[in-house]
Design a protein around this motif. Sequence first.
Motif, PDB file in Angstrom:
ATOM      1  N   LEU A 100       0.644  -1.355  -0.026  1.00 36.06           N
ATOM      2  CA  LEU A 100       0.002   0.009   0.092  1.00 36.06           C
ATOM      3  C   LEU A 100       0.782   1.177   0.194  1.00 36.06           C
ATOM      4  CD1 LEU A 100      -2.669  -1.074   2.633  1.00 36.06           C
ATOM      5  CD2 LEU A 100      -3.252  -1.020   0.120  1.00 36.06           C
ATOM      6  N   SER A 101       0.461   2.291  -0.455  1.00 33.45           N
ATOM      7  CA  SER A 101       0.916   3.535  -0.418  1.00 33.45           C
ATOM      8  C   SER A 101       0.847   4.185   0.885  1.00 33.45           C
ATOM      9  CB  SER A 101       0.362   4.768  -1.582  1.00 33.45           C
ATOM     10  OG  SER A 101       0.728   5.835  -1.677  1.00 33.45           O
ATOM     11  N   PRO A 102       1.728   5.047   1.289  1.00 39.43           N
ATOM     12  CA  PRO A 102       3.140   5.395   0.649  1.00 39.43           C
ATOM     13  C   PRO A 102       4.018   4.305   0.780  1.00 39.43           C
ATOM     14  CG  PRO A 102       2.879   6.180   2.819  1.00 39.43           C
ATOM     15  CD  PRO A 102       1.802   5.594   2.813  1.00 39.43           C
ATOM     16  N   LEU A 103       4.799   4.000  -0.349  1.00 36.25           N
ATOM     17  CA  LEU A 103       5.918   3.054  -0.412  1.00 36.25           C
ATOM     18  C   LEU A 103       7.000   3.364   0.461  1.00 36.25           C
ATOM     19  CD1 LEU A 103       6.542   0.310  -2.107  1.00 36.25           C
ATOM     20  CD2 LEU A 103       7.862   1.830  -3.691  1.00 36.25           C
ATOM     21  N   ASP A 104       7.450   2.328   1.442  1.00 36.41           N
ATOM     22  CA  ASP A 104       8.485   2.589   2.383  1.00 36.41           C
ATOM     23  C   ASP A 104       9.781   2.680   1.555  1.00 36.41           C
ATOM     24  OD1 ASP A 104      10.954   1.532   4.147  1.00 36.41           O
ATOM     25  OD2 ASP A 104       9.139   1.737   5.248  1.00 36.41           O
ATOM     26  N   ASP A 156       2.350   9.821  -2.595  1.00 33.28           N
ATOM     27  CA  ASP A 156       0.989  10.296  -2.629  1.00 33.28           C
ATOM     28  C   ASP A 156       0.153   9.872  -3.793  1.00 33.28           C
ATOM     29  OD1 ASP A 156       2.220  11.696  -4.864  1.00 33.28           O
ATOM     30  OD2 ASP A 156       2.144  13.529  -3.746  1.00 33.28           O
ATOM     31  N   LEU A 157       0.856   8.839  -4.786  1.00 32.82           N
ATOM     32  CA  LEU A 157       0.288   8.369  -6.056  1.00 32.82           C
ATOM     33  C   LEU A 157      -0.136   9.320  -7.084  1.00 32.82           C
ATOM     34  CD1 LEU A 157      -1.680   5.134  -4.387  1.00 32.82           C
ATOM     35  CD2 LEU A 157       0.324   5.413  -5.346  1.00 32.82           C
ATOM     36  N   ARG A 158       0.577  10.483  -7.186  1.00 29.06           N
ATOM     37  CA  ARG A 158       0.231  11.594  -8.109  1.00 29.06           C
ATOM     38  C   ARG A 158       1.325  11.533  -9.081  1.00 29.06           C
ATOM     39  NH1 ARG A 158      -3.908  14.587  -6.680  1.00 29.06           N
ATOM     40  NH2 ARG A 158      -4.653  14.252  -4.336  1.00 29.06           N
ATOM     41  N   PRO A 159       1.056  12.089 -10.347  1.00 30.18           N
ATOM     42  CA  PRO A 159       2.269  12.211 -11.247  1.00 30.18           C
ATOM     43  C   PRO A 159       3.121  13.146 -11.115  1.00 30.18           C
ATOM     44  CG  PRO A 159       0.057  12.453 -12.239  1.00 30.18           C
ATOM     45  CD  PRO A 159      -0.239  12.315 -10.984  1.00 30.18           C
ATOM     46  N   ARG A 160       4.037  13.503 -11.771  1.00 34.02           N
ATOM     47  CA  ARG A 160       5.138  14.696 -11.641  1.00 34.02           C
ATOM     48  C   ARG A 160       5.344  14.951 -13.238  1.00 34.02           C
ATOM     49  NH1 ARG A 160       3.414  13.913  -7.301  1.00 34.02           N
ATOM     50  NH2 ARG A 160       4.294  14.496  -5.426  1.00 34.02           N
ATOM     51  N   LEU A 161       5.387  16.330 -13.480  1.00 34.50           N
ATOM     52  CA  LEU A 161       5.670  16.923 -14.716  1.00 34.50           C
ATOM     53  C   LEU A 161       6.985  17.782 -14.445  1.00 34.50           C
ATOM     54  CD1 LEU A 161       5.625  17.382 -17.697  1.00 34.50           C
ATOM     55  CD2 LEU A 161       3.912  18.924 -17.218  1.00 34.50           C
ATOM     56  N   VAL A 162       8.167  17.270 -14.767  1.00 32.03           N
ATOM     57  CA  VAL A 162       9.241  18.138 -14.278  1.00 32.03           C
ATOM     58  C   VAL A 162      10.227  18.470 -15.551  1.00 32.03           C
ATOM     59  CG1 VAL A 162      11.255  17.787 -12.809  1.00 32.03           C
ATOM     60  CG2 VAL A 162       9.331  16.540 -12.095  1.00 32.03           C
ATOM     61  N   ALA A 163      10.687  19.948 -15.338  1.00 27.44           N
ATOM     62  CA  ALA A 163      11.649  20.290 -16.413  1.00 27.44           C
ATOM     63  C   ALA A 163      12.988  20.047 -15.765  1.00 27.44           C
ATOM     64  CB  ALA A 163      11.566  21.860 -16.371  1.00 27.44           C
ATOM     65  N   LEU A 164      14.025  19.636 -16.644  1.00 26.63           N
ATOM     66  CA  LEU A 164      15.396  19.118 -16.082  1.00 26.63           C
ATOM     67  C   LEU A 164      16.495  20.033 -16.819  1.00 26.63           C
ATOM     68  CD1 LEU A 164      15.034  15.252 -17.341  1.00 26.63           C
ATOM     69  CD2 LEU A 164      14.497  16.333 -14.910  1.00 26.63           C
ATOM     70  N   GLY A 165      17.474  20.350 -15.830  1.00 31.32           N
ATOM     71  CA  GLY A 165      18.453  21.142 -16.414  1.00 31.32           C
ATOM     72  C   GLY A 165      19.624  20.897 -15.399  1.00 31.32           C
ATOM     73  N   PRO A 166      20.702  21.550 -15.779  1.00 30.73           N
ATOM     74  CA  PRO A 166      21.837  21.157 -15.136  1.00 30.73           C
ATOM     75  C   PRO A 166      21.843  21.778 -13.398  1.00 30.73           C
ATOM     76  CG  PRO A 166      22.339  22.998 -16.556  1.00 30.73           C
ATOM     77  CD  PRO A 166      20.917  22.461 -17.044  1.00 30.73           C
ATOM     78  N   ASP A 167      20.846  22.821 -13.522  1.00 28.35           N
ATOM     79  CA  ASP A 167      20.401  23.216 -11.968  1.00 28.35           C
ATOM     80  C   ASP A 167      19.510  22.632 -11.307  1.00 28.35           C
ATOM     81  OD1 ASP A 167      22.980  24.840 -12.461  1.00 28.35           O
ATOM     82  OD2 ASP A 167      21.663  26.617 -13.354  1.00 28.35           O
ATOM     83  N   THR A 168      18.767  21.582 -11.879  1.00 27.43           N
ATOM     84  CA  THR A 168      17.678  20.919 -11.037  1.00 27.43           C
ATOM     85  C   THR A 168      18.209  20.366  -9.875  1.00 27.43           C
ATOM     86  OG1 THR A 168      16.815  20.071 -13.184  1.00 27.43           O
ATOM     87  CG2 THR A 168      16.137  19.230 -11.286  1.00 27.43           C
ATOM     88  N   PRO A 169      17.772  20.965  -8.730  1.00 28.31           N
ATOM     89  CA  PRO A 169      18.093  20.506  -7.227  1.00 28.31           C
ATOM     90  C   PRO A 169      18.264  19.138  -6.924  1.00 28.31           C
ATOM     91  CG  PRO A 169      16.123  21.863  -6.981  1.00 28.31           C
ATOM     92  CD  PRO A 169      16.613  21.762  -8.618  1.00 28.31           C
ATOM     93  N   TRP A 170      17.250  18.396  -7.076  1.00 27.21           N
ATOM     94  CA  TRP A 170      16.998  17.089  -6.510  1.00 27.21           C
ATOM     95  C   TRP A 170      17.785  16.242  -7.175  1.00 27.21           C
ATOM     96  CZ3 TRP A 170      15.622  13.569 -10.204  1.00 27.21           C
ATOM     97  CH2 TRP A 170      14.970  14.042 -11.260  1.00 27.21           C
ATOM     98  N   LEU A 171      18.456  16.667  -8.225  1.00 23.58           N
ATOM     99  CA  LEU A 171      19.455  15.714  -8.961  1.00 23.58           C
ATOM    100  C   LEU A 171      20.657  15.429  -8.060  1.00 23.58           C
ATOM    101  CD1 LEU A 171      19.460  16.742 -12.605  1.00 23.58           C
ATOM    102  CD2 LEU A 171      18.420  14.510 -11.930  1.00 23.58           C
ATOM    103  N   ASP A 172      20.817  16.277  -7.237  1.00 25.35           N
ATOM    104  CA  ASP A 172      22.081  16.007  -6.132  1.00 25.35           C
ATOM    105  C   ASP A 172      21.809  14.752  -5.401  1.00 25.35           C
ATOM    106  OD1 ASP A 172      23.484  18.178  -7.144  1.00 25.35           O
ATOM    107  OD2 ASP A 172      22.701  19.552  -5.668  1.00 25.35           O
TER     108      ASP A 172
END
Length: 690
Positions: A192-196, A235-251
């Motif tokens: 079940l969601s949320p996935l551990d 939360d079982l919701r989709p995400r639409l994300v712009a990607l670039g060299p400064d995308t913070p979560w890529l760290d």
Amino acid sequence: MSDTGTADPGGDTDDAMAHALLDTLFSQSAVGLHVLDTDLRVVRVNALTEAVDPERIVGLHFTEAYRLDDPEGARQLLRQVLETGAPLVNRPVRGRLALSTGPARSLNVTLHRLDSDEGRPLGVLAAVVDVSERDKAHVRADVLTAVRRGAGHSLDVAATCEGLVSALVPEFADLAVVEVVDEVLRGADPPLSPLDRDVPLRRAAVRGTVTAPDSLVGELRRLPEATPFALAVTDLRPRLVALGPDTPWLDADPATRRMIEATGAHSLIVAPLKLHGSVLGLVSLYRQRRDAFNERDLTLALTAAAHTALSIENALRYAREHVIATTVQRRLLPQHDGERIAIESAHVLLPGRNSGCWFDTIGLSGARTALIIGNVAGHGLQTAITMGQLRTVIHALAGLDLEPDEVLARLNDTADRLTDERRSLPPGDALHRQPLTATCLYAVYDPFTQVCTVARAGHPAPVAVGPDGRPLELDVPEGPALFSEDSAPFATGSVRLDEGSVLAFLTGSLLPEERSVERVREALAFPERPLRELCDAIVYNLPAEADPDGAALLLARTGVVPPDRVATWELAHDRTTPAMARTLVRDRLEGWNLDEDTIEATELIVSELITNAVRYGTPPVQLRVMLDRTLTCEVHDTSPVAPHLRHARTVDEGGRGLFIVSQLANHWGTRYSTGGKALWTEQEIPEEDT
């Protein structure tokens, strides 16, 4: 002016209407209108042609005003319309206004030549319509159709995921990755969601247009926190994300950063594979060479993910049912090859959707062996259950020492009763509409006559080779399949086999083509090899494109009873014969080093059987004793009449013979033949004596 030279008041009105029409078209039309002179330079353009000042376009050549993928081809088309006057309608081209930014667009261009009243070419009217969104809508519809066709046509999770990425790439995305919760792939219920965060996901399918990420398939990873992937399964919701060299979560996700840098992806959609609040996995879509994803693309991704999640659940449900059916099937089959005194056997059970194939080797009286193979068409638990029912009936019929054709006739009676039971189910029951189809082959090998008698119900005939590898022809009439409406009788075919001959019994799926029998014979060319190796050779010899989808193979090598394990005597038909028989049997059993209790019991059994044969049978009388895992006694005579077990009263002087036999022997019975009958007994003997 009119023909009379007076002013025509309607002419001014027509000119005014024409000017008004042109002004309206160039100010309010949603179509990009361009008036070109004979040099194909823009003379006039409407103000609705994208977000570019029309004055900056005026004076430019059409191929300079638009940055087209094929400018030379466009120039030739313009010149052709100007020279011939033939219009060009809705010609698709790729390009954009040279002064605008962004990627190329899908354009429909219509060209008409403008002529003077005298027919002299004045230029060209070019109407340009941006159909990018319409084309994208068509692409989305086609992609969704491809998803529905590709993802879900197979009841296999890997094939379903591969079908999804194949439908999405390259028409919709440049890179698609499908990850499924590892425990789900192993048959567990989806969490079940949320996935551990400690729950691993396994990449089930990857496809890209530029890179070759096949090596990523099968990789296991845990989703890093504070990334679109982790949030989507939370939360079982989709995400639409712009990607670039400064995308913070890529760290927090170095692996994804490396992949994005390698592919040049600039847009990402992450959609969860969810069902009833449970998490099945994740779909990640990347773009690197086209427009970024938008909200409409996100809607399509959600629809595709929902369809795929349902298909995966169906595949997992089938996989669980298949595991159950296969387990039941294997538990209902013999767990090891039976050891017989005069025949050697080996088998192979190939896995597949079909859970109704079975085989058997059943020891019969007189060292004979029944060899059985059959197949119930279909898959699932009910198919395995039907197979088990038929196998149980055959075991019961085999114990009656019936001829093979009679065994199949009585088995078919049971099949008819099973059909009636299925027809009596409620109409809403799925089994009510599911037809029953089965085939079976029943053979009996007698080591004393070295004759194999075969009957078959819609099943392929056995393949046989002699001890020298030479093919043997078996003429076995084919009877109707079980559960069929055909009421034709079953018939038998017999063949004498030299010691060391090999018989191959196969289900139909192992014989997919005309050359199949020849392939089996080629694999049996050296019958002296171990039977297990011969089984493998037959499987290896299957054509590469063959897909048995569940099959069984049974091999049997014929032999004879070793002379030191059997003794046979022709006896006189008189009252002194029982005493002589007891002496002969004691002498033979002592030679086999059997214990005294077994010898005394056997003497009494033989005495009673010989007495019955002398009193009620007809000559000649034959006595045979045989030592295998059990001790077998047989008394043959030519009378077709068999004695029956009686329960004598206390004052009766006779009638206790078969009762005594039944108490001393573990098994006993009567076997009929064309030459009379045989009363037989089997006694279990201590293991150390065997």
